[in-house]
Scaffold this motif. Structure first.
Motif, mmCIF file in Angstrom:
data_model
loop_
_atom_site.group_PDB
_atom_site.id
_atom_site.type_symbol
_atom_site.label_atom_id
_atom_site.label_comp_id
_atom_site.label_asym_id
_atom_site.label_seq_id
_atom_site.Cartn_x
_atom_site.Cartn_y
_atom_site.Cartn_z
ATOM 1 N N ALA B 201 0.838 -1.202 0.000
ATOM 2 C CA ALA B 201 0.000 0.000 0.000
ATOM 3 C C ALA B 201 0.876 1.255 0.000
ATOM 4 O O ALA B 201 0.610 2.222 -0.735
ATOM 5 C CB ALA B 201 -0.920 -0.014 1.212
ATOM 6 N N SER B 202 1.936 1.254 0.784
ATOM 7 C CA SER B 202 2.835 2.418 0.851
ATOM 8 C C SER B 202 3.489 2.662 -0.491
ATOM 9 O O SER B 202 3.604 3.797 -0.956
ATOM 10 C CB SER B 202 3.930 2.192 1.900
ATOM 11 O OG SER B 202 3.351 1.950 3.130
ATOM 12 N N SER B 203 3.931 1.557 -1.100
ATOM 13 C CA SER B 203 4.603 1.677 -2.392
ATOM 14 C C SER B 203 3.642 2.244 -3.428
ATOM 15 O O SER B 203 3.995 3.097 -4.238
ATOM 16 C CB SER B 203 5.125 0.297 -2.779
ATOM 17 O OG SER B 203 5.204 0.155 -4.147
ATOM 18 N N TRP B 204 2.375 1.771 -3.367
ATOM 19 C CA TRP B 204 1.369 2.257 -4.328
ATOM 20 C C TRP B 204 1.107 3.756 -4.085
ATOM 21 O O TRP B 204 1.040 4.536 -5.024
ATOM 22 C CB TRP B 204 0.082 1.461 -4.153
ATOM 23 C CG TRP B 204 -0.952 1.787 -5.211
ATOM 24 C CD1 TRP B 204 -1.111 1.204 -6.419
ATOM 25 C CD2 TRP B 204 -1.948 2.812 -5.124
ATOM 26 N NE1 TRP B 204 -2.143 1.770 -7.102
ATOM 27 C CE2 TRP B 204 -2.686 2.777 -6.333
ATOM 28 C CE3 TRP B 204 -2.295 3.765 -4.157
ATOM 29 C CZ2 TRP B 204 -3.733 3.641 -6.595
ATOM 30 C CZ3 TRP B 204 -3.345 4.630 -4.433
ATOM 31 C CH2 TRP B 204 -4.059 4.554 -5.647
ATOM 32 N N HIS B 208 1.412 7.179 -6.363
ATOM 33 C CA HIS B 208 0.188 7.954 -6.646
ATOM 34 C C HIS B 208 0.049 9.058 -5.611
ATOM 35 O O HIS B 208 -0.760 8.966 -4.688
ATOM 36 C CB HIS B 208 -1.054 7.045 -6.608
ATOM 37 C CG HIS B 208 -1.009 5.959 -7.616
ATOM 38 N ND1 HIS B 208 -0.339 4.763 -7.422
ATOM 39 C CD2 HIS B 208 -1.532 5.878 -8.873
ATOM 40 C CE1 HIS B 208 -0.468 3.999 -8.486
ATOM 41 N NE2 HIS B 208 -1.181 4.653 -9.388
ATOM 42 N N PRO B 209 0.864 10.112 -5.784
ATOM 43 C CA PRO B 209 0.840 11.188 -4.765
ATOM 44 C C PRO B 209 -0.477 11.967 -4.822
ATOM 45 O O PRO B 209 -1.229 11.897 -5.798
ATOM 46 C CB PRO B 209 2.029 12.056 -5.158
ATOM 47 C CG PRO B 209 2.252 11.769 -6.606
ATOM 48 C CD PRO B 209 1.786 10.387 -6.869
ATOM 49 N N VAL B 210 -0.692 12.761 -3.796
ATOM 50 C CA VAL B 210 -1.900 13.583 -3.708
ATOM 51 C C VAL B 210 -1.843 14.648 -4.789
ATOM 52 O O VAL B 210 -0.837 15.344 -4.936
ATOM 53 C CB VAL B 210 -1.981 14.256 -2.316
ATOM 54 C CG1 VAL B 210 -3.217 15.138 -2.203
ATOM 55 C CG2 VAL B 210 -1.950 13.209 -1.229
ATOM 56 N N ILE B 216 -6.978 14.964 -1.939
ATOM 57 C CA ILE B 216 -7.045 13.846 -0.998
ATOM 58 C C ILE B 216 -6.228 12.664 -1.553
ATOM 59 O O ILE B 216 -6.093 12.515 -2.763
ATOM 60 C CB ILE B 216 -8.486 13.353 -0.720
ATOM 61 C CG1 ILE B 216 -9.207 13.076 -2.041
ATOM 62 C CG2 ILE B 216 -9.272 14.288 0.156
ATOM 63 C CD1 ILE B 216 -10.435 12.222 -1.878
ATOM 64 N N GLN B 217 -5.724 11.896 -0.621
ATOM 65 C CA GLN B 217 -4.934 10.708 -0.997
ATOM 66 C C GLN B 217 -5.889 9.623 -1.513
ATOM 67 O O GLN B 217 -6.830 9.250 -0.802
ATOM 68 C CB GLN B 217 -4.201 10.181 0.233
ATOM 69 C CG GLN B 217 -3.429 8.895 0.021
ATOM 70 C CD GLN B 217 -2.072 9.118 -0.622
ATOM 71 O OE1 GLN B 217 -1.263 9.905 -0.146
ATOM 72 N NE2 GLN B 217 -1.856 8.450 -1.738
ATOM 73 N N PRO B 218 -5.705 9.132 -2.745
ATOM 74 C CA PRO B 218 -6.595 8.056 -3.225
ATOM 75 C C PRO B 218 -6.322 6.745 -2.475
ATOM 76 O O PRO B 218 -5.203 6.498 -2.038
ATOM 77 C CB PRO B 218 -6.213 7.912 -4.703
ATOM 78 C CG PRO B 218 -4.840 8.473 -4.810
ATOM 79 C CD PRO B 218 -4.688 9.494 -3.725
ATOM 80 N N ASN B 219 -7.362 5.961 -2.319
ATOM 81 C CA ASN B 219 -7.209 4.666 -1.646
ATOM 82 C C ASN B 219 -6.536 3.671 -2.582
ATOM 83 O O ASN B 219 -6.862 3.622 -3.769
ATOM 84 C CB ASN B 219 -8.580 4.104 -1.256
ATOM 85 C CG ASN B 219 -9.056 4.723 0.034
ATOM 86 O OD1 ASN B 219 -8.254 5.086 0.889
ATOM 87 N ND2 ASN B 219 -10.361 4.873 0.151
ATOM 88 N N PRO B 220 -5.617 2.860 -2.068
ATOM 89 C CA PRO B 220 -5.004 1.845 -2.939
ATOM 90 C C PRO B 220 -6.039 0.819 -3.369
ATOM 91 O O PRO B 220 -7.020 0.593 -2.651
ATOM 92 C CB PRO B 220 -3.928 1.204 -2.056
ATOM 93 C CG PRO B 220 -4.215 1.621 -0.674
ATOM 94 C CD PRO B 220 -5.078 2.829 -0.709
ATOM 95 N N PRO B 221 -5.845 0.205 -4.545
ATOM 96 C CA PRO B 221 -6.822 -0.791 -5.004
ATOM 97 C C PRO B 221 -6.890 -1.988 -4.054
ATOM 98 O O PRO B 221 -5.913 -2.309 -3.377
ATOM 99 C CB PRO B 221 -6.287 -1.217 -6.376
ATOM 100 C CG PRO B 221 -4.870 -0.782 -6.419
ATOM 101 C CD PRO B 221 -4.732 0.368 -5.480
ATOM 102 N N GLY B 222 -8.039 -2.639 -4.052
ATOM 103 C CA GLY B 222 -8.311 -3.718 -3.100
ATOM 104 C C GLY B 222 -7.337 -4.884 -3.194
ATOM 105 O O GLY B 222 -6.979 -5.484 -2.186
ATOM 106 N N TYR B 223 -6.872 -5.194 -4.437
ATOM 107 C CA TYR B 223 -6.027 -6.400 -4.577
ATOM 108 C C TYR B 223 -4.714 -6.261 -3.817
ATOM 109 O O TYR B 223 -4.071 -7.240 -3.473
ATOM 110 C CB TYR B 223 -5.781 -6.727 -6.056
ATOM 111 C CG TYR B 223 -4.960 -5.716 -6.822
ATOM 112 C CD1 TYR B 223 -3.563 -5.755 -6.784
ATOM 113 C CD2 TYR B 223 -5.571 -4.731 -7.589
ATOM 114 C CE1 TYR B 223 -2.821 -4.825 -7.490
ATOM 115 C CE2 TYR B 223 -4.829 -3.807 -8.284
ATOM 116 C CZ TYR B 223 -3.448 -3.851 -8.243
ATOM 117 O OH TYR B 223 -2.714 -2.928 -8.922
#
Lengths: 307, 279
Positions: B201-204, B208-210, B216-223
């Motif tokens: 998640a951190s790497s993603w 994908h910066p704000v 707002i910070q986008p949520n990482p994809p579920g997978y």
């Protein structure tokens, strides 16, 4: 009843069985003899369906040990070299568990448990925990458990280990009695005198091969063999030369004024040897012919110090 | 009844740990309840008996409930390898496996006896905690359905750890090796899965910066959270999470744990069949 044909089993670089073949007929007691690491336990484990061989065929009562293991287990009793026990079980519970494990049900179950208790001599101690039994008692318990389902074939791997002389005698008598009831028995043991007493036949195993036939060929068997202990006076070299010149005689070993000679045949041939040596001028002080014991045969085949 | 199950249960209940472990287990859970109650009532001893007015009883009940089920899971996960990872190795160590394998018991029956005995003891511990959880009912905020859901997921997780323990036990010769590997697996699924999910998640998020437009910070994809499906604590919490997507998270977790149970059970049964040389 027990058939092994060209069995091979490899443990990494070591061949535990190297084309071993054996046939045991119904009602026989066959002793399996060989040095440590010869493949005895591997063979017994294969026959007991515990191990899979790499090639060859093994069958018990006509059932293939790989293809029909349950049919084999139903007719087979296996006593391992180091049998284990559930020390936190009571004696009767121990038998009841194995009666259930062999699907012995109803009235037969109770009868089988009572028979096992009687056979092990533990009827009075049925509610005691196994851990409180002596080593001899535990051995009897395991043997009675092996016989619980009335097997037609018994595989016994070093059954006398840890038994005192009386218990060993009892075990021998039990094996003979079972054989009289028609149970076929393959028994591996290092106690050669016991095997000699109870077995109808001895099979020699070395480096994973059945060398019984080779040993017989090397010693001139299957004809009867006598071993003559000869003590003499005079020059040992000359006497040894005379013995070697005799027909049907073979020097097994010699030391000082004593020579041990194997004679092919019976007492007639031994008598002929004695006459021959006397005729050669050998001064004999003792001439003692006796049948070659299993120990003699073992020593001859596998080496070891002379008696 | 499978004779192995009867034998295992009888032997297990004769062990000293049959009464020591439940005692310790309930003692620890009782401590957790007391501590959680103390903390959730503003942390003062005095207020513990006279809660502040703005704290609802139901909130305390929910907090105690969550603390108890999480502690319970942690404790049972620590105990599960003790019951399962030594179950078959003990037969090898005391040289009794040959007797079982040369009887008419099938490898499945042997496995089932060991698995059932291990699970029965864990279920006993689980059920013994019901009176502790009853406190939550008196405070409110928790229903029977929550308890049932938590117990169901806990059982599924314990079944998979039990199956892994039995697999290790069927593979190794000695209990110490089997138990060590089973604990390593328990730690891996409890800790490493969380670390893996966090790192993914951190790497993603780093990639994908704000944006100024979104702010707002986008949520990482579920997978990217997939490793967490194997995490027992995440799985347990997911039971109470609001449903997102077609398949709820708890169902994915449950499916994974059940799949692990089936897989390791089959492997253990195969091993029992083939491990005659260890007998």
């Amino acid at each position: 009843m027990i058939e092994a044909t060209d069995l091979r089993k490899q443990y990494r670089s070591t061949a535990a069985l190297d084309g071993f073949s054996l046939r045991v007929e119904a009602g026989e007691i066959v002793g399996l003899v060989g040095p440590n690491g010869a493949g005895k336990t591997t063979l017994i484990k294969i026959l007991a369906t515990l191990l899979r061989h790499d090639s060859g065929r093994a069958a018990i009562a006509g059932h293939d040990v790989v293809g029909q293991p349950r049919a084999v287990r139903a007719v087979l009793g296996y006593l391992p070299d180091v049998p284990g026990l559930y020390s936190d079980m009571r004696v009767a519970e121990f038998f009841e568990f194995f009666a259930d494990a062999f699907h012995i049900k109803g009235g037969r179950r109770a009868a089988a448990v009572e028979r096992a208790l009687a056979r092990s001599g533990l009827s009075a101690r049925r509610d005691e925990f196994v851990e409180h039994l002596s080593l001899g008692m535990k051995q009897k318990l395991v043997l009675a458990r092996t016989l619980l389902h009335e097997p037609r074939v018994l595989l016994l791997d070093e059954p006398a280990t840890g038994l005192d002389p009386l218990a060993r005698i009892e075990l021998r008598e039990l094996i003979k009695a079972l054989n009289c009831e028609g149970v076929t028995i393959l028994i591996s043991s290092h106690i050669l005198s016991d095997l000699e007493d109870i077995c109808t036949r001895i099979v020699l195993i070395s480096a994973g091969r059945n060398i019984t036939d080779d040993a017989q060929l090397a010693s001139g068997a299957p004809n009867k063999t006598l071993v003559c202990e000869i003590e003499f006076l005079g020059d040992a070299d000359a006497v040894l030369q005379s013995v070697r010149a005799a027909a049907a005689a073979r020097v097994v070993n010699s030391s000082g004024q004593h020579v041990r000679v194997e004679v092919q045949g019976g007492r007639e041939e031994a008598s002929a040897l004695l006459r021959f040596l006397v005729g050669q001028g050998v001064r004999i002080v003792r001439f003692d012919p006796r049948e070659a014991s299993l120990e003699d045969r073992y020593r001859e085949v596998f080496g070891g110090p002379a008696a | 009844m499978n004779p192995m199950i009867r034998k295992e249960l009888r032997q297990r209940m004769r062990e000293r740990r049959a009464w020591i472990l439940p005692t310790l287990y309930l003692g620890v859970l009782g401590g957790v309840v007391a501590l959680t109650y103390y903390v959730s009532t503003e942390g003062s001893f005095e207020s513990a008996f006279r809660p502040a007015r703005d704290i609802q009883g139901s909130a305390i009940g929910a907090a105690v409930f969550l603390a108890v089920i999480m502690s319970q899971l942690a404790l049972l996960m620590l105990l599960a390898p003790i019951f399962s990872a030594g179950a078959i190795t003990i037969e090898k160590e005391q040289r009794t496996l040959a007797g079982l394998l040369t009887s008419l018991l099938t490898p499945f029956q042997i496995w089932a006896g060991k698995f059932t005995a291990a699970m029965m003891f864990l279920v006993l511990l689980l059920i013994s905690s019901v009176p502790v959880l009853a406190l939550c009912f008196s405070l409110g905020g928790v229903g029977w359905s929550d308890v049932a859901a938590a117990f169901g997921m806990t059982l599924a997780i314990l079944a998979s750890i039990g199956a892994i323990g039995l697999y290790c036990s069927s593979y190794f010769r000695r209990s110490v090796h089997s138990t060590a590997v089973c604990y390593a697996v328990v730690i891996a699924i409890s800790v490493l899965t969380a670390i893996a999910a966090y790192m993914l998640a951190s790497s993603w998020q780093a990639r994908h910066p704000v944006t100024q437009a979104a702010q707002i910070q986008p949520n990482p994809p579920g997978y990217l959270m997939a490793p967490l499906y194997l995490n027992p604590f995440y799985a347990l919490i997911s039971v109470f999470a609001p449903r997102e997507g077609k398949v709820p998270t708890w169902a994915k977790c449950l499916a994974l744990f059940l799949a692990m149970t089936v897989l390791f059970s089959l492997l253990a049964i195969q091993n029992i069949k083939r491990r005659g040389e260890q007998a």
